[in-house]
Design a protein around this motif. Structure first.
Motif, short mmCIF file in Angstrom:
data_model
loop_
_atom_site.label_atom_id
_atom_site.label_comp_id
_atom_site.label_asym_id
_atom_site.label_seq_id
_atom_site.Cartn_x
_atom_site.Cartn_y
_atom_site.Cartn_z
N GLY A 20 0.80 -1.23 0.00
CA GLY A 20 0.00 0.00 0.00
C GLY A 20 0.82 1.27 0.00
N SER A 21 1.82 1.37 0.89
CA SER A 21 2.63 2.58 0.99
C SER A 21 3.41 2.82 -0.31
CB SER A 21 3.61 2.46 2.17
OG SER A 21 2.92 2.27 3.37
N HIS A 22 4.04 1.78 -0.81
CA HIS A 22 4.84 1.91 -2.03
C HIS A 22 3.98 2.32 -3.21
CE1 HIS A 22 6.84 0.25 -5.70
NE2 HIS A 22 7.86 0.88 -5.16
N LEU A 23 2.81 1.72 -3.34
CA LEU A 23 1.93 2.02 -4.46
C LEU A 23 1.44 3.47 -4.40
CD1 LEU A 23 0.75 0.68 -6.95
CD2 LEU A 23 -1.22 -0.03 -5.58
N THR A 24 1.16 3.97 -3.20
CA THR A 24 0.73 5.37 -3.04
C THR A 24 1.82 6.33 -3.50
OG1 THR A 24 -0.63 4.74 -1.14
CG2 THR A 24 -0.11 7.07 -1.39
N VAL A 25 3.07 6.07 -3.11
CA VAL A 25 4.19 6.93 -3.50
C VAL A 25 4.41 6.87 -5.00
CG1 VAL A 25 6.67 7.30 -3.25
CG2 VAL A 25 5.29 6.76 -1.24
N VAL A 26 4.27 5.69 -5.60
CA VAL A 26 4.43 5.54 -7.06
C VAL A 26 3.41 6.39 -7.80
CG1 VAL A 26 4.17 3.92 -8.99
CG2 VAL A 26 5.53 3.28 -7.00
N ILE A 27 2.16 6.35 -7.35
CA ILE A 27 1.10 7.12 -8.02
C ILE A 27 1.38 8.62 -7.90
CG2 ILE A 27 -1.35 7.71 -7.92
CD1 ILE A 27 -1.86 4.80 -7.07
N LEU A 28 1.78 9.08 -6.72
CA LEU A 28 2.09 10.50 -6.54
C LEU A 28 3.24 10.93 -7.45
CD1 LEU A 28 1.87 10.91 -2.65
CD2 LEU A 28 0.29 11.82 -4.35
N PHE A 29 4.27 10.10 -7.52
CA PHE A 29 5.48 10.46 -8.26
C PHE A 29 5.22 10.47 -9.77
CE2 PHE A 29 9.46 9.18 -10.40
CZ PHE A 29 10.27 10.24 -10.02
N TYR A 30 4.72 9.37 -10.31
CA TYR A 30 4.59 9.27 -11.76
C TYR A 30 3.40 10.05 -12.31
CZ TYR A 30 8.43 6.07 -12.43
OH TYR A 30 9.69 5.54 -12.51
N GLY A 31 2.40 10.30 -11.47
CA GLY A 31 1.31 11.16 -11.92
C GLY A 31 1.78 12.56 -12.26
N THR A 32 2.60 13.15 -11.39
CA THR A 32 3.12 14.49 -11.64
C THR A 32 4.19 14.50 -12.72
OG1 THR A 32 4.61 14.16 -9.75
CG2 THR A 32 2.59 15.38 -9.35
N VAL A 33 5.02 13.45 -12.80
CA VAL A 33 6.04 13.37 -13.85
C VAL A 33 5.39 13.36 -15.23
CG1 VAL A 33 7.74 11.83 -14.92
CG2 VAL A 33 7.86 12.28 -12.48
N ALA A 34 4.34 12.56 -15.39
CA ALA A 34 3.67 12.48 -16.68
C ALA A 34 3.07 13.82 -17.06
CB ALA A 34 2.58 11.40 -16.63
N TRP A 35 2.50 14.53 -16.08
CA TRP A 35 1.87 15.82 -16.36
C TRP A 35 2.92 16.86 -16.77
CZ3 TRP A 35 -2.70 18.10 -17.18
CH2 TRP A 35 -2.74 19.48 -17.10
N LEU A 36 4.04 16.90 -16.09
CA LEU A 36 5.01 17.97 -16.28
C LEU A 36 5.88 17.80 -17.51
CD1 LEU A 36 6.25 18.68 -12.63
CD2 LEU A 36 5.04 20.26 -14.13
N TYR A 37 6.30 16.57 -17.83
CA TYR A 37 7.40 16.39 -18.76
C TYR A 37 7.05 15.71 -20.07
CZ TYR A 37 10.06 17.77 -14.70
OH TYR A 37 10.52 18.46 -13.62
N PHE A 38 5.92 15.06 -20.16
CA PHE A 38 5.63 14.33 -21.39
C PHE A 38 4.52 15.01 -22.18
CE2 PHE A 38 7.73 11.16 -18.75
CZ PHE A 38 8.74 10.80 -19.61
N ARG A 39 4.78 16.31 -22.46
CA ARG A 39 3.90 17.10 -23.32
C ARG A 39 4.78 17.99 -24.19
NH1 ARG A 39 1.38 20.94 -20.30
NH2 ARG A 39 2.93 20.65 -18.68
N PRO A 40 4.30 18.35 -25.38
CA PRO A 40 5.07 19.29 -26.22
C PRO A 40 5.22 20.63 -25.52
CG PRO A 40 3.34 18.20 -27.49
CD PRO A 40 3.10 17.86 -26.05
N ALA A 41 6.31 21.35 -25.84
CA ALA A 41 6.53 22.66 -25.24
C ALA A 41 5.42 23.64 -25.57
CB ALA A 41 7.88 23.21 -25.71
N SER A 42 4.74 23.45 -26.72
CA SER A 42 3.66 24.36 -27.10
C SER A 42 2.47 24.30 -26.16
CB SER A 42 3.20 24.02 -28.53
OG SER A 42 2.78 22.67 -28.61
N SER A 43 2.31 23.20 -25.43
CA SER A 43 1.19 23.06 -24.49
C SER A 43 1.56 23.47 -23.08
CB SER A 43 0.68 21.61 -24.50
OG SER A 43 1.68 20.74 -23.98
#
Length: 322
Positions: free
Chosen positions: A241-264
């Protein structure tokens, strides 16, 4: 390469979370509180893991490394942001900005690889419990950490060098630290090669541990699905449970911040996500592990009782009078 490819900007001006003067005391108090919570929580977790003999397993060694990374992650950005809010002097030399970008990317990616190593630990503990002692050892954890650094350092260096060679049309950086998306946004031309590297090599390096985590949890899910007892199911969920919660917090924000074109790129929205990613999440991680992990919670209580016992002076025993 033509010299015109090199930037002529000698420094960047970090505009911070907000330019409104009336919000600066609130921003300073919020950042300082978050940073102190990060230092206190991760230091307590690190101290408990290293001091308590019952937390000497490879899993807790990895957890201690995650605590070190979380403290480093926040220390790269928050002290500088606090100084900028307090003094209103927000200029950062170009070389210092690139150095911060490199360290930030290396430490941030290292967290993902540590989470992958911890996923492997959980996979073995649940799917092959009888072989755990031989499959997950301290030397193996050290090797995984060394290999991870050998991957994330060249990755971070590549993107830092590519960012340093861009031509920038402004030195006003709409952020509270030097991060890749806002830097690309200041480029005079579309940073095509930077985006190409981010969506090829970057995706491979950043998402490789995430894919490994998904595969580990797929195997864990199959094993848990075969459990007949409710007690075994609860124990497996508690373990992950603890590990899965940290994984979701970490990769959720990583995907939002870095895997989009600069135009967006959206300055205001991304700064809000970045403050959660760099400040709030690292401060929450020790709380998540201490609240959901019974061994860590017990070790912290044991350490607290030991400190209180050492701080209480012993009363002299009066001699019997006759």
């Amino acid at each position: 390469m033509d010299d015109t490819n090199w930037t002529s900007i000698s420094e960047f001006v970090l505009l911070g979370l907000s330019e409104r003067q009336d919000l600066q005391p609130l921003i300073f108090a919020g950042l300082l509180t978050t940073y102190l919570v990060n230092l206190a929580g991760n230091s307590l977790l690190l101290g408990a893991v290293w001091a308590d003999p019952q937390l000497r397993s490879p899993m807790y060694f990895l957890l201690s490394q995650l605590a070190v990374v979380d403290v480093s992650f926040a220390s790269i950005t928050l002290p500088q942001a606090l100084v900028h809010v307090l003094t209103q002097h927000r200029a950062v030399p170009f070389a210092s900005c690139m150095a911060q970008l490199f360290i930030f990317m290396a430490v941030g990616n290292m967290e993902g690889y540590l989470l992958a190593a911890m996923a492997y630990d959980r996979y073995v503990a649940i799917c092959n419990p009888l072989h755990y002692a031989t499959m997950v050892t301290r030397p193996l954890c050290l090797k995984m950490a060394a290999i991870s650094w050998a991957v994330v350092i060249p990755h971070s260096l590549l993107h830092t060098v590519m960012a340093a060679r861009l031509r920038y049309c402004s030195r006003r950086l709409q952020h509270f630290f030097c991060d890749l998306p806002p830097l690309l946004h200041l480029s005079c031309t579309r940073p095509f090669y930077n985006e190409l590297a981010a969506f090829t090599e970057g995706v491979l390096v950043v998402l490789a541990p995430f894919v490994f985590i998904l595969a580990s949890y797929a195997c864990i899910g199959v094993t848990v699905g075969r459990l007949r007892s409710a007690h075994g199911l609860r124990k497996a969920l508690s373990t992950c449970g603890s590990h899965l919660t940290v994984v979701i917090l970490f990769y959720g924000t990583v995907a939002w911040l870095y895997f989009r074109p600069a135009s967006s790129y959206s300055q205001e929205r991304d700064r809000q996500v970045a403050i959660f990613y760099t400040a709030v999440a690292p401060a929450l991680n020790p709380l998540i592990y201490s609240l959901r992990n019974k061994d860590v919670a017990v070790a912290l209580r044991r350490a607290r009782r030991k400190v209180l016992a050492q701080g209480t002076p012993s009363l002299p025993i009066p001699a019997n009078s006759h």
